[in-house]
Each structure stands twice: as C-alpha cells, then as structure tokens.
Motif scaffolding. Sequence first.
Motif: not given
Length: 311
Positions: A191-214
Amino acid sequence: MQQLKEITEAREASGTIEWRDIGNWPHGARAGNITGEWEDLRRAWLLTRRGQKPLAKGALQHGTKSYYSEEPLASLADWLFRFNQFLCGQPLADLLTAASDELKGVVVTPQYATFLNHYEANMAHARGRVYLDIYNSFFAVYGDFQQLTMRLGAGLPIDGDLEVSSAQFERTKMFYGNAFEALGTLADFLAFSNNVKMGRAWDTFEQLTASTYLKLDKSSRFTAFAATPGLAALCAEADNQLRNASHHGGIEIDAGGKVVSYRAGKGGQGDTNSMTYTEYLRKCIVLFVQIVSIHMVELVVCQPASKRDPA
C-alpha cells in the motif's frame, strides 16, 4: 513415483528446476532435500535475528557447503531468495515479475527513498518475525502441503480427484486463517509503495492517512492497491469467509478425509460451505506463496538500497 516424474519433467520444461534470475539475484545449482534445507536456513535466520553474527556466518557457510557448493551464498537474503525460488517455482516467478513491472520505476525515486528510511527504522525487524512465523507454520504441516506445493511449483494442474494426505488436518485447518492475518499485516508495504507509484507521499492515501489505514480490518487493507494489477496479484487469494472459519478453528473434515466444510458469516452463523481438502490445501499454498512474494519483493528493494531487510 509417476507424479514425481511428471513434476520433474514439468520443472525442467519451464526452467524452474534451475534458479531463475529474478531481480538480478545470483542463481545456480542446488542439492539436498527441501525440509532439511529449511531447518538449516531457519537456524541461520534465527541467529541473524538474535545478532549472533559469528554463528550466523557459520550457518551460512554450512548452507553453502550442503546445498550451494557450486555458487556460494552471499547472505541470508540470498539464501532465502534461492530457497524460495526452488520451493515455490513458477507461481512465485510470475508474481515477482508482475510486481517488478509495477515498481521498477518507483523504487529509484526520492519519495521511495524516504519511505525506505521509514521502513528500515520502523517496519523491517517486526516484519521479519511475521515472515518467520508463517514459514514455521507452513513447514510444520509440510507433510500435507508437499505434494500440491511441488505440482503448483511445476505449473501442473490440480485435478479435482487428486488425493492428498489429511494426516495433519488438525493443524492445517488453522493455517489459512493465520496466513490471512499475516498477509493483511504485511500488505502495508504494498500500500505504501503504491502511494509513491501514484505520485503521493508514501503515507498519503487517496482518502486515508497511514494511521487510519493501519486501523482497517485486515480484509480491507488490500483495497488501497486493488487498481494496480501487479501488486493486487500478490493478495488475490484472500477469502475472508474461509479466513474467519479457519482462524477460529471452525473447519471440519469428513470421515474419509476428502471434504472440508465450514459455516460462513459472522460468528459462523451463515450457510455451510464445502470444498475438497485438496482445494483447501491449494488455497493455503497459494496464500503462502503470495506472502513469500511480498517477502522477496522487500529483499529485492532493500538490498540495492543498503537498507535493513525483514530478517
């Protein structure tokens, strides 16, 4: 004997009886049996985790002498990669190729370097324990898994009438649930790798933060990279209903040792589902190979970057 001959011929034809050069890893001939090698590899792994470097080095040298005398082992990561290539065969090669195609342009970016700094400091060591535990669980019941593992590794079909041993069912019935939990725990790397692939910071999801994801349930963690086929493939086998039944020991087998059944739904209150024991074992092995594939992706990513890998 006929099945062993068929498996050997299939591996020779596909190239998986020799080491496949995935991720520019060394490859060479191998000797010895897989369970004996696992015990030696496990010892080296445990010594490495305990920081007992001289003893770990000796265990690695023993591994070279016993199994890889034609091409000495360079590290524990090297041994893990070679061992898993032989154990898992073509399915692992396919998953690694798919993941590599998705990440090869990502892992060289500054954003990914930032993620790897976090990974090394906060993720690597704990993940090594999760991996070691699931390998231990797999080989504890390898007697039931062996036949299908060899067939799947050779790229051979699993026929519905193929008979397998159910001698260790009291332990294999818990394997799928425990492996699912491990897969859900380990999916954050993808998931974190995919965030970077999508052009975001590793801990930034489309709608979530890393802590929320976990904080998500394990079964919900795969959605974050579901639109990236080469990463989603590493978690394609993830049956939540079977996970619930297996995790709580709610799977039964018939008197003939051929059909397993379980209740679906929360708390096992739903309809009864059934499948052959052969199919249940196949799903367990596919799930295990997915976990191994994530492990190997981490090794391939960490080694060139000189980052601590999940040992």
